[in-house]
Scaffold this active site. Structure first.
Site, PDB file in Angstrom:
ATOM      1  CB  CYS A  27     -13.495   3.167  19.079  1.00  0.00           C
ATOM      2  SG  CYS A  27     -14.856   3.796  20.029  1.00  0.00           S
ATOM      3  CB  THR A  37      -9.502   5.363 -15.782  1.00  0.00           C
ATOM      4  OG1 THR A  37     -10.444   5.073 -16.812  1.00  0.00           O
ATOM      5  CG2 THR A  37      -8.470   6.368 -16.281  1.00  0.00           C
ATOM      6  CB  SER A  67      -0.887  -0.024   1.254  1.00  0.00           C
ATOM      7  OG  SER A  67      -1.616   1.170   1.351  1.00  0.00           O
ATOM      8  N   GLY A  68       0.541   2.193  -0.885  1.00  0.00           N
ATOM      9  CA  GLY A  68       1.362   3.393  -1.054  1.00  0.00           C
ATOM     10  C   GLY A  68       1.531   4.227   0.202  1.00  0.00           C
TER      11      GLY A  68
HETATM   12  N1  PLP Z   1      -2.862  -4.822   5.863  1.00  0.00           N
HETATM   13  C1  PLP Z   1      -2.152  -4.317   6.877  1.00  0.00           C
HETATM   14  C2  PLP Z   1      -1.191  -5.192   7.615  1.00  0.00           C
HETATM   15  C3  PLP Z   1      -2.298  -2.971   7.236  1.00  0.00           C
HETATM   16  O1  PLP Z   1      -1.589  -2.481   8.253  1.00  0.00           O
HETATM   17  C4  PLP Z   1      -3.226  -2.167   6.510  1.00  0.00           C
HETATM   18  C5  PLP Z   1      -3.446  -0.769   6.903  1.00  0.00           C
HETATM   19  O2  PLP Z   1      -3.157  -0.359   7.996  1.00  0.00           O
HETATM   20  C6  PLP Z   1      -3.923  -2.749   5.453  1.00  0.00           C
HETATM   21  C7  PLP Z   1      -3.727  -4.085   5.155  1.00  0.00           C
HETATM   22  C8  PLP Z   1      -4.898  -1.944   4.631  1.00  0.00           C
HETATM   23  O3  PLP Z   1      -4.200  -1.042   3.799  1.00  0.00           O
HETATM   24  P1  PLP Z   1      -4.957   0.243   3.200  1.00  0.00           P
HETATM   25  O4  PLP Z   1      -5.092   1.224   4.311  1.00  0.00           O
HETATM   26  O5  PLP Z   1      -4.061   0.736   2.110  1.00  0.00           O
HETATM   27  O6  PLP Z   1      -6.249  -0.233   2.684  1.00  0.00           O
END
Ligand code: PLP
Length: 385
Positions: free
Chosen positions: A324, A236, A198-199
């Site tokens: 929460c 896109t 994830s960016g």
């Molecule tokens: N997987 C893990 C281990 C994460 O820590 C996170 C986000 O905190 C995600 C997946 C989800 O990533 P995104 O926030 O880019 O959807």
């Protein structure tokens, strides 16, 4: 008031170099990369350059990278795209400490008739690989485990896990959202079939991610639409953010190892400083097999939420293991799975650092945390200590 940002496992600041690389694609270079005309078509080249950069960061081939909108989409795509490719197999193996992006997909599939095995972790947050060996079966469609845990930073033995799964010919997905950019990953040597990243966890913007799909892996697209991403993900392309992710990957490739040394030194000093100055606290997770930027500390006899609010009042951004949910405070399922005592789970705080933290930040966090915990313990309903 100064802001000390120590919540980098939640999200990171966009690197200035990343923003600069993105800007042309939010201004003059706004064409659609699928267009026939040169104005749009030439943008395609920048997407391919980003693909090469992301691939280089994890030791993949560029064609094995599919851009997505986030880590959650990558996880969903990996899991649902694989089980659909193996319609006769009805068993999924995962762990008790996954991020909701994996955990809740598996639980949803369980409600749809899949058998889901959630493997336990030990007190240090590590997976029992012997347990994994026992539950693999001919009916297993997929094994999905995280590379590094978002709450504790604990790193799973992914080389070993992926080797065991590979030997059985079962697809293996590694949610590597917290690992990519922080630790060296070489997919030429590690038999992971699908890997999510994830960016916004590595100084690129939110709203962009990628899924690595090893050549030859059976997979059905999850988002169906146009021919983008070689037919593996319709829609896109988010060009500016993809370019940003490419730039962030290039920076991580170049500087990750030297930055890690500095970040680890700060993290260790933060941890030691707090443990020395504040009684009745403990670090959760394996002492070494952990991301070098993360520390998860439990302060007994205080509420994590109260600590976080007090830290926030003095400009410190950290995070709690608790979520929460509908007005009630759920204790962290990750810490619960590790057998952390209830009184310690409640008062857990995660500090996660990045290249943009400084030694001054560490001094500030230690000093403020000490005062805050002392004050909260005096008024604590759990009994002042
Ligand atoms: N997987 C893990 C281990 C994460 O820590 C996170 C986000 O905190 C995600 C997946 C989800 O990533 P995104 O926030 O880019 O959807």
């Amino acid at each position: 008031m100064q802001t000390v940002y120590a919540d980098n496992n939640s999200t990171t600041e966009i690197a200035p170099e990343v923003l600069e690389a993105m800007l042309p694609f939010l201004k003059e270079s706004y064409g659609n990369p699928s267009s026939m005309h040169t104005f749009g078509g030439e943008i395609h080249h920048h997407i391919e350059e980003a693909r090469e950069r992301v691939a280089a960061l994890i030791g993949a081939e560029p064609q094995e990278i599919v851009f997505t909108s986030c880590g959650t989409e990558s996880d969903n795509t990996a899991i649902r795209g694989t089980i659909e490719a193996y319609p006769r197999k009805r068993h999924i193996i995962t762990t008790r400490v996954e991020h909701p992006a994996v955990k809740n997909v598996c639980r949803y599939l369980s409600s749809r008739g899949y058998k889901v095995t959630e493997l336990d972790v030990n007190g240090e947050g590590l997976l029992d690989v012997e347990e994994l060996k026992k539950v693999l079966s001919d009916d297993t469609a997929l094994v999905s485990t995280m590379y590094a845990n978002n709450e504790t930073g604990v790193i799973f033995p992914i080389e070993e896990i992926s080797g065991i799964v590979k030997e059985k010919g079962i697809p293996f997905h590694a949610d590597s959202v917290q690992a990519v950019g922080k630790i060296a990953i070489d997919l030429k040597k590690t038999p992971i079939d699908l890997l999510s990243l994830s960016g916004h966890k590595l100084h690129a913007p939110k709203g962009v991610g990628a899924l690595y799909i090893r050549h030859g892996t059976k997979f059905t697209p999850f988002i169906i639409g146009g021919h983008q991403e070689s037919g593996r993900r319709g829609g896109t392309e988010n060009v500016a953010s993809i370019v940003g992710l490419g730039k962030a990957s290039e920076l991580a490739c170049k500087f990750r190892d030297e930055e890690n040394v500095i970040i680890k030194k700060m993290r260790d000093r933060l941890e030691k400083g707090i443990l020395k100055q504040v009684p009745h606290c403990r670090v959760n997770g394996h002492p070494e097999k952990r991301l070098s930027n993360t520390t998860n500390i439990s302060f007994e006899y205080v509420e994590g939420e109260a600590i976080l609010l007090s830290l926030s009042e003095v400009g410190i951004c950290a995070s709690s293991g608790s979520a929460c949910t509908s007005g009630s405070l759920e204790p962290s399922y990750v810490l619960r799975a590790m057998g952390v005592p209830f009184t310690a789970i409640n008062g857990s705080v995660r500090f996660s650092l990045s290249r943009y933290n400084s030694e001054k930040d560490i001094d500030y966090i230690i000093a403020r945390t000490k005062v805050i915990i002392e004050r909260l313990r005096v008024i604590s309903p759990f009994g002042a200590k």
